[in-house]
Write a protein that holds these residues in place. Structure first.
Motif, mmCIF file in Angstrom:
data_model
loop_
_atom_site.group_PDB
_atom_site.id
_atom_site.type_symbol
_atom_site.label_atom_id
_atom_site.label_comp_id
_atom_site.label_asym_id
_atom_site.label_seq_id
_atom_site.Cartn_x
_atom_site.Cartn_y
_atom_site.Cartn_z
ATOM 1 N N SER A 5 0.837 -1.202 0.000
ATOM 2 C CA SER A 5 0.000 0.000 0.000
ATOM 3 C C SER A 5 0.868 1.247 0.000
ATOM 4 O O SER A 5 2.036 1.217 0.403
ATOM 5 N N GLU A 6 0.272 2.334 -0.393
ATOM 6 C CA GLU A 6 0.965 3.625 -0.370
ATOM 7 C C GLU A 6 1.347 3.982 1.057
ATOM 8 O O GLU A 6 2.425 4.519 1.309
ATOM 9 N N GLU A 7 0.484 3.655 2.003
ATOM 10 C CA GLU A 7 0.761 3.937 3.412
ATOM 11 C C GLU A 7 2.007 3.173 3.884
ATOM 12 O O GLU A 7 2.857 3.729 4.587
ATOM 13 N N TYR A 8 2.130 1.920 3.479
ATOM 14 C CA TYR A 8 3.307 1.125 3.831
ATOM 15 C C TYR A 8 4.567 1.787 3.267
ATOM 16 O O TYR A 8 5.565 1.913 3.956
ATOM 17 N N PHE A 9 4.487 2.191 2.014
ATOM 18 C CA PHE A 9 5.614 2.821 1.333
ATOM 19 C C PHE A 9 6.037 4.107 2.062
ATOM 20 O O PHE A 9 7.211 4.315 2.358
ATOM 21 N N LYS A 12 7.554 3.281 5.535
ATOM 22 C CA LYS A 12 8.898 2.706 5.440
ATOM 23 C C LYS A 12 9.917 3.797 5.118
ATOM 24 O O LYS A 12 11.003 3.837 5.696
ATOM 25 N N LYS A 13 9.560 4.713 4.210
ATOM 26 C CA LYS A 13 10.465 5.824 3.899
ATOM 27 C C LYS A 13 10.683 6.690 5.139
ATOM 28 O O LYS A 13 11.804 7.123 5.412
ATOM 29 N N ARG A 14 9.635 6.898 5.900
ATOM 30 C CA ARG A 14 9.749 7.688 7.130
ATOM 31 C C ARG A 14 10.648 6.970 8.140
ATOM 32 O O ARG A 14 11.472 7.595 8.806
#
Length: 156
Positions: A5-9, A12-14
């Motif tokens: 998901s976009e939220e996961y992405f 993870k970047k955060r």
């Protein structure tokens, strides 16, 4: 490979940028390596490179996150937005907000700012790439000008 998901992405970047921040608090920014960030995140090298091309991109994201996180404009606008409040109360509230930010974040920000200044003197092109951000500094620090114009330069 399953889609994430976009939220996961974003999370993870955060997580990676936050790990870089923790490393930068312990080491000078110029001395931080990709291996430091990998070890701090406990992700694999491939796991890091899936989200960022290089260390400078991670540092840039870290700075962008800091600019958003430490942006006090909304709080200052709330404190100054009610025109029925007297000037002394507004100044008191603004000083409390600034004091809180200084106590909680200033030491960390100063350390990273100093390190970035050293980097800028030694590697100006690299530093310029790193400090580019989605949040312009004028949006973060231009509030003093707005406050001065609201009071027409007077202390009342």
């Amino acid at each position: 490979m399953p889609k994430v998901s976009e939220e996961y992405f974003v999370n993870k970047k955060r997580q990676i940028a936050d790990a870089a921040y923790r490393v930068c608090l312990r080491k000078p920014v110029m001395m931080v390596t990709m291996l430091d960030v990998i070890e701090e995140t406990r992700l694999s090298q491939g796991g890091i490179y899936r989200f960022y091309k290089n260390l400078d991109e991670i540092l840039s994201a870290m700075i962008s996150n800091l600019r958003v996180e430490y942006n006090i404009i909304d709080r200052l606008e709330e404190a100054t937005g009610d025109s029925s409040r007297n000037f002394s109360t507004i100044v008191h509230d603004v000083c409390n907000i600034l004091g809180e930010v200084m106590v909680t974040h200033l030491k960390d920000i100063q350390k990273i700012n100093f390190d970035l200044g050293v980097l800028a003197m030694n590697e100006p092109e690299r530093a310029a790439k790193i400090i580019e951000s989605e949040v312009p500094l004028s949006e973060m620090f231009g509030y003093v000008t707005d406050l001065r114009s609201m009071t027409q330069g007077r202390g009342n």
